[in-house]
Scaffold this active site. Sequence first.
Site, short mmCIF file in Angstrom:
data_model
loop_
_atom_site.label_atom_id
_atom_site.label_comp_id
_atom_site.label_asym_id
_atom_site.label_seq_id
_atom_site.Cartn_x
_atom_site.Cartn_y
_atom_site.Cartn_z
N HIS A 151 0.82 -1.21 0.00
CA HIS A 151 0.00 0.00 0.00
C HIS A 151 0.86 1.27 0.00
CE1 HIS A 151 -3.54 -2.39 0.91
NE2 HIS A 151 -2.96 -2.89 1.97
C1 BDR Z 1 -3.17 1.43 5.08
O1 BDR Z 1 -3.54 1.15 6.44
C2 BDR Z 1 -2.39 1.00 7.23
O2 BDR Z 1 -2.55 -0.06 8.13
C3 BDR Z 1 -1.26 0.76 6.28
O3 BDR Z 1 -0.03 1.24 6.81
C4 BDR Z 1 -1.66 1.52 5.05
O4 BDR Z 1 -1.26 2.87 5.13
C5 BDR Z 1 -3.76 0.36 4.17
O5 BDR Z 1 -5.15 0.36 4.23
#
Ligand code: BDR
Length: 303
Positions: free
Chosen positions: A240
């Site tokens: 992500h």
């Molecule tokens: C996002 O949520 C967080 O837990 C991760 O670091 C990322 O930024 C993904 O949905």
Amino acid sequence: MKPVILDVDTGIDDALAIAYALNSPELEILGLTTCFGNGPVEKTTRNTLVVLEQLGKSVPVYPGADKPLSRPPKKFPTHIHGEDGLGNRVAKSPVMEAESESAVDYIINQVKQRPNEITIIAVGPLTNLAHAVKKDPEIVSLVKEVVIMGGAVFIKGNVTPYSEANIFTDPHAAECVFSSGLPVTLVGLDVTMKTLLPNTILADWRATGREVSDFFADMTSFYMHAYETFHPGIGGCALHDPLAVGVVVDPSFIKKETWNVKVFLEGEEMGRTVAQAEGEPKIQVCTRVEADRFLNHFLNRLF
Ligand code: BDR
Ligand code: CA
């Protein structure tokens, strides 16, 4: 080089994004700002310093928001990022210390000192950015670009059937940022769920015999186990936060569409990001990604 402020809630994939950003010569990382999210802000700040020390890099870290703008705080995702936020891999306190200036003041001051130059990459809840816009609305026209890991515009969420974690954690901050007039690019689950890091890569990292590679392999292994629980057979984890960095390093990794994106602020659908036909389209939503090309680029840069 693009001058960048990286806003993080470190977090395992945040750690991967920090490593990728600091090893990308296209970017000049001016500072890291921290927010609560994957843990309380004291922990995400500490983790950011720990990751910098592992990487042997010295970049100033500015502590930020410790709670959402309006909604009650949600439980921290220790089942995904570990009790310590880094896959239970933090063995000792960092030697480096965070700066005394707050994340919000740092963002405002940097943007005003370098008008129309600074890109902000935000990979946690948008609370710091929302506070900055509320405190000094002048910055809206002075930021070059804001690239956000957040949202699930055309697909389902990851914390609820509707909502992605960063937006769900502080939906009012997201709505504030989206409606502010800031030039926003949204790198949501629409594209990040297509950029999978395969679990076979961890053996390659460990084979280098370097402490930093072991640290990242242990941490990422924890994250991959969590992914396997939610997506049996997935064989890896989504990149992500690294993809948000990748979009700034090389915008040709993705294709975008411009939409008016509304954030649901309450009820069952709280945190949902919806592309609306009516209203002024002003948010650039990433809809497609060249996943293999991005993955290779990320892996070549990581350590
Ligand atoms: C996002 O949520 C967080 O837990 C991760 O670091 C990322 O930024 C993904 O949905
Ligand atoms: Ca994050």
